[in-house]
Scaffold this motif. Structure first.
Motif: not given
Length: 182
Positions: A170, A172-174, A176-178, A180-181
């Protein structure tokens, strides 16, 4: 090896005056020591000996209203030994006074807390989850478990690893999401 220094012998008059000052006059140990021209420890030790040998349960100085108020206001703020020194009392007398006054140093687990712990344990929650749910420390949960014989589920090594992996994924996904933004 230290040398023991013997103090003056206690006369019958000294003992009678000690009994009067200690119980009837409600004087502090320091005041009694000045009156009898003896050390505070000497006064305390003689009072202890008298209670032990003569079964003088009345030779306990009652608390004054001022001392009771002081204990009520400061029992949770200061260590018991500091309060005892401030009031010229023994550690045990302060603890006994707090019990008599209904004051606790720490918050104890109530019966409704125990019922909630039992309910959540039956639902299969771990101690840490129960603690979070009830806003308690895990130590209180473990103490209640032991004292009230509550069966709380223990996580296996595999469950701990799986939960840790889930949290890491979770996070790691957060991350990666940040990223990518940006």
């Amino acid at each position: 090896m230290g040398v023991q220094i013997m103090g003056r012998r206690w006369t019958e008059g000294d003992i009678s005056l000690l009994k009067y000052c200690y119980y009837s006059a409600d004087m502090s140990l320091n005041d009694i020591a000045k009156t009898l021209k003896r050390s505070r420890d000497g006064i305390r030790n003689k009072a202890y000996d008298l209670r032990k040998t003569e079964d003088l349960h009345l030779l306990r100085r009652p608390l004054s209203d001022m001392e009771r108020d002081f204990i009520r206001e400061n029992y949770r703020k200061y260590p018991v030994n500091e309060i005892a020194d401030m009031l010229g009392r023994s550690y045990d007398s302060i603890r006994s006074a707090a019990v008599d006054l209904g004051i606790a140093k720490y918050r104890y687990t109530t019966l409704s807390d125990i019922d909630n712990i039992r309910r959540l344990a039956k639902e299969g929650l771990y101690a840490s989850q129960i603690a979070r749910e009830l806003k308690m420390s895990t130590t209180r949960i473990y103490k209640a478990e032991k004292k009230y014989k509550i069966r709380i589920r223990k996580a296996t090594g595999q469950e701990k690893t799986a939960a840790l992996r889930k949290i890491i994924n979770q996070d790691w996904e957060a991350i990666i999401g940040k990223a990518n933004k940006i």
